[in-house]
Each structure stands twice: as C-alpha cells, then as structure tokens.
Design a protein around this motif. Structure first.
Motif, PDB file in Angstrom:
ATOM      1  N   LYS A   2       0.842  -1.196   0.000  1.00 41.44           N
ATOM      2  CA  LYS A   2       0.000   0.000   0.000  1.00 41.44           C
ATOM      3  C   LYS A   2       0.878   1.247   0.000  1.00 41.44           C
ATOM      4  O   LYS A   2       2.042   1.208   0.394  1.00 41.44           O
ATOM      5  CB  LYS A   2      -0.964  -0.017   1.180  1.00 41.44           C
ATOM      6  CG  LYS A   2      -0.313  -0.203   2.520  1.00 41.44           C
ATOM      7  CD  LYS A   2      -1.349  -0.485   3.582  1.00 41.44           C
ATOM      8  CE  LYS A   2      -0.597  -0.809   4.874  1.00 41.44           C
ATOM      9  NZ  LYS A   2      -1.448  -1.064   5.989  1.00 41.44           N
ATOM     10  N   LYS A   3       0.310   2.347  -0.458  1.00 43.70           N
ATOM     11  CA  LYS A   3       1.097   3.565  -0.658  1.00 43.70           C
ATOM     12  C   LYS A   3       0.625   4.672   0.259  1.00 43.70           C
ATOM     13  O   LYS A   3      -0.553   4.768   0.595  1.00 43.70           O
ATOM     14  CB  LYS A   3       0.982   4.024  -2.107  1.00 43.70           C
ATOM     15  CG  LYS A   3       1.528   3.022  -3.087  1.00 43.70           C
ATOM     16  CD  LYS A   3       1.245   3.428  -4.502  1.00 43.70           C
ATOM     17  CE  LYS A   3       1.744   2.314  -5.424  1.00 43.70           C
ATOM     18  NZ  LYS A   3       1.015   2.283  -6.654  1.00 43.70           N
ATOM     19  N   CYS A   4       1.568   5.523   0.639  1.00 46.53           N
ATOM     20  CA  CYS A   4       1.275   6.727   1.403  1.00 46.53           C
ATOM     21  C   CYS A   4       1.694   7.920   0.546  1.00 46.53           C
ATOM     22  O   CYS A   4       2.880   8.116   0.288  1.00 46.53           O
ATOM     23  CB  CYS A   4       2.029   6.743   2.728  1.00 46.53           C
ATOM     24  SG  CYS A   4       1.799   8.267   3.654  1.00 46.53           S
ATOM     25  N   PHE A   5       0.699   8.660   0.092  1.00 46.54           N
ATOM     26  CA  PHE A   5       0.965   9.862  -0.696  1.00 46.54           C
ATOM     27  C   PHE A   5       1.073  11.029   0.279  1.00 46.54           C
ATOM     28  O   PHE A   5       0.111  11.350   0.980  1.00 46.54           O
ATOM     29  CB  PHE A   5      -0.169  10.115  -1.687  1.00 46.54           C
ATOM     30  CG  PHE A   5      -0.266   9.066  -2.755  1.00 46.54           C
ATOM     31  CD1 PHE A   5       0.391   9.234  -3.957  1.00 46.54           C
ATOM     32  CD2 PHE A   5      -1.002   7.912  -2.549  1.00 46.54           C
ATOM     33  CE1 PHE A   5       0.308   8.271  -4.954  1.00 46.54           C
ATOM     34  CE2 PHE A   5      -1.099   6.940  -3.531  1.00 46.54           C
ATOM     35  CZ  PHE A   5      -0.442   7.125  -4.731  1.00 46.54           C
ATOM     36  N   ASN A  76      -4.580   2.621   0.689  1.00 44.29           N
ATOM     37  CA  ASN A  76      -3.571   3.646   0.498  1.00 44.29           C
ATOM     38  C   ASN A  76      -4.010   4.850   1.326  1.00 44.29           C
ATOM     39  O   ASN A  76      -5.186   4.983   1.656  1.00 44.29           O
ATOM     40  CB  ASN A  76      -3.489   4.040  -0.977  1.00 44.29           C
ATOM     41  CG  ASN A  76      -3.072   2.872  -1.844  1.00 44.29           C
ATOM     42  OD1 ASN A  76      -2.052   2.253  -1.622  1.00 44.29           O
ATOM     43  ND2 ASN A  76      -3.894   2.560  -2.835  1.00 44.29           N
ATOM     44  N   LYS A  98      10.445   9.352   5.471  1.00 42.15           N
ATOM     45  CA  LYS A  98      10.434   8.181   4.592  1.00 42.15           C
ATOM     46  C   LYS A  98      10.594   6.891   5.411  1.00 42.15           C
ATOM     47  O   LYS A  98       9.863   5.920   5.209  1.00 42.15           O
ATOM     48  CB  LYS A  98      11.564   8.292   3.559  1.00 42.15           C
ATOM     49  CG  LYS A  98      11.619   7.133   2.603  1.00 42.15           C
ATOM     50  CD  LYS A  98      12.747   7.276   1.617  1.00 42.15           C
ATOM     51  CE  LYS A  98      12.851   6.042   0.734  1.00 42.15           C
ATOM     52  NZ  LYS A  98      13.987   6.117  -0.177  1.00 42.15           N
ATOM     53  N   LEU A 102       7.817   3.869   5.776  1.00 42.49           N
ATOM     54  CA  LEU A 102       8.163   2.485   5.438  1.00 42.49           C
ATOM     55  C   LEU A 102       7.905   1.553   6.619  1.00 42.49           C
ATOM     56  O   LEU A 102       7.392   0.447   6.445  1.00 42.49           O
ATOM     57  CB  LEU A 102       9.626   2.401   4.989  1.00 42.49           C
ATOM     58  CG  LEU A 102       9.921   2.923   3.586  1.00 42.49           C
ATOM     59  CD1 LEU A 102      11.425   3.068   3.363  1.00 42.49           C
ATOM     60  CD2 LEU A 102       9.302   2.014   2.528  1.00 42.49           C
ATOM     61  N   TYR A 106       3.977   1.229   4.402  1.00 45.60           N
ATOM     62  CA  TYR A 106       3.560   1.943   3.195  1.00 45.60           C
ATOM     63  C   TYR A 106       4.766   2.265   2.321  1.00 45.60           C
ATOM     64  O   TYR A 106       5.862   2.504   2.834  1.00 45.60           O
ATOM     65  CB  TYR A 106       2.894   3.279   3.541  1.00 45.60           C
ATOM     66  CG  TYR A 106       1.604   3.146   4.283  1.00 45.60           C
ATOM     67  CD1 TYR A 106       0.403   3.041   3.602  1.00 45.60           C
ATOM     68  CD2 TYR A 106       1.577   3.125   5.669  1.00 45.60           C
ATOM     69  CE1 TYR A 106      -0.793   2.929   4.284  1.00 45.60           C
ATOM     70  CE2 TYR A 106       0.390   3.020   6.362  1.00 45.60           C
ATOM     71  CZ  TYR A 106      -0.792   2.917   5.663  1.00 45.60           C
ATOM     72  OH  TYR A 106      -1.966   2.805   6.348  1.00 45.60           O
ATOM     73  N   LYS A 107       4.522   2.311   1.037  1.00 46.66           N
ATOM     74  CA  LYS A 107       5.524   2.822   0.109  1.00 46.66           C
ATOM     75  C   LYS A 107       5.302   4.340   0.048  1.00 46.66           C
ATOM     76  O   LYS A 107       4.231   4.802  -0.339  1.00 46.66           O
ATOM     77  CB  LYS A 107       5.328   2.221  -1.282  1.00 46.66           C
ATOM     78  CG  LYS A 107       6.296   2.777  -2.304  1.00 46.66           C
ATOM     79  CD  LYS A 107       6.038   2.189  -3.676  1.00 46.66           C
ATOM     80  CE  LYS A 107       6.990   2.836  -4.672  1.00 46.66           C
ATOM     81  NZ  LYS A 107       6.727   2.367  -6.028  1.00 46.66           N
ATOM     82  N   PRO A 108       6.306   5.132   0.445  1.00 49.47           N
ATOM     83  CA  PRO A 108       6.113   6.591   0.440  1.00 49.47           C
ATOM     84  C   PRO A 108       6.209   7.182  -0.964  1.00 49.47           C
ATOM     85  O   PRO A 108       7.110   6.869  -1.727  1.00 49.47           O
ATOM     86  CB  PRO A 108       7.259   7.102   1.321  1.00 49.47           C
ATOM     87  CG  PRO A 108       8.297   6.048   1.262  1.00 49.47           C
ATOM     88  CD  PRO A 108       7.593   4.747   0.992  1.00 49.47           C
ATOM     89  N   ILE A 109       5.238   8.016  -1.288  1.00 49.17           N
ATOM     90  CA  ILE A 109       5.256   8.769  -2.534  1.00 49.17           C
ATOM     91  C   ILE A 109       5.084  10.228  -2.144  1.00 49.17           C
ATOM     92  O   ILE A 109       4.031  10.621  -1.630  1.00 49.17           O
ATOM     93  CB  ILE A 109       4.156   8.309  -3.506  1.00 49.17           C
ATOM     94  CG1 ILE A 109       4.390   6.834  -3.864  1.00 49.17           C
ATOM     95  CG2 ILE A 109       4.132   9.196  -4.746  1.00 49.17           C
ATOM     96  CD1 ILE A 109       3.323   6.220  -4.712  1.00 49.17           C
TER      97      ILE A 109
END
Length: 138
Positions: A2-5, A76, A98, A102, A106-109
């Motif tokens: 999942k991503k973290c914007f 996300n 960052k 992580l 989450y994958k940081p964007i």
C-alpha cells in the motif's frame, strides 16, 4: 504494498484547495482504497494534517503509529500539510519521514509542489491586502 501519498505544498500553492477537494471526495476515495485522515482544527472541511506534521517534526514514531491506526487496513493513504514544507531544507528529517512511512508498511510517494517566485509573491501580497496586513519584502 500500500502507498502513502504525502503532499508537501509550499504555502500559497493551492494546497488548501487540494485538501478541500480530498475532504469533499473522501467517500469516493475510500471506495477506491484511498484513505484520508481528517483532523478537527481551524482548517474546517479539509484534510489538512497539521497534527501529523508536528509528530513527524518531533520524530515521535509511537504517536505517528497511533495516528495511522485510523487508516482502514489495506488502504492507500493521502496526507497533506503545507507545514511539511518547513522541513524541506532538512534532509535528515525528510529521510526520517520516509523511514517512518516504510516502518508503517507503506511505500512513500512524496508530492512536492513549488510556485514560481513572481506568482508566489503576487498571491501572498493579495492575501495580505485582503486581510489588511502590512508586510515587508526584501
């Protein structure tokens, strides 16, 4: 993963409009696996994450983790605050953000928005006139 914007908008770059859009569309976003975290503060009807900024600035991972417990599992997440731009000069703090994201799984964007100086100064000046405040610009 999942991503973290993380939206880092400098002041006077339209961040509040984006935050309001995200707030008004949080139901649609949630249906599409994107979670926003609403904070009750003087930025009503937006997702302005000022408290989260403070936690990252203080590097308080325990409270950051608790803050993220509001996020629905496997979603996300979108977070935003102009105040994150106050850390943009400090590479160590950016790396810690960052690292913490992580550690949360989450994958940081990172989305960073900058405004041209002329346009920024015009917007700042217009705001000050509206609020009837004086400023000095070097």
């Amino acid at each position: 993963m999942k991503k973290c914007f993380l939206h880092i908008g400098n002041f006077k770059t339209g961040s509040t409009s984006l935050q309001r859009f995200l707030f008004l569309n949080k139901g649609f976003l949630k249906k599409n696996n994107f979670h926003t975290i609403y904070e009750k503060n003087y930025f009503s009807q937006t997702i302005h994450n000022q408290k989260l900024f403070r936690l990252f600035d203080q590097q308080d991972f325990k409270r950051i983790k608790k803050y993220f417990s509001k996020v629905t599992k496997n979603n996300n997440v979108i977070i935003s605050s102009e105040f994150f731009s106050c850390m943009s000069y400090n590479l160590k703090k950016i790396k810690n953000i960052k690292k913490f994201i992580l550690r949360l799984g989450y994958k940081p964007i990172i989305v960073f928005y900058y405004r041209a100086d002329k346009s920024y100064l015009y917007s700042l000046y217009a705001q000050q006139l509206t609020q009837r405040k004086n400023i000095a610009i070097d």
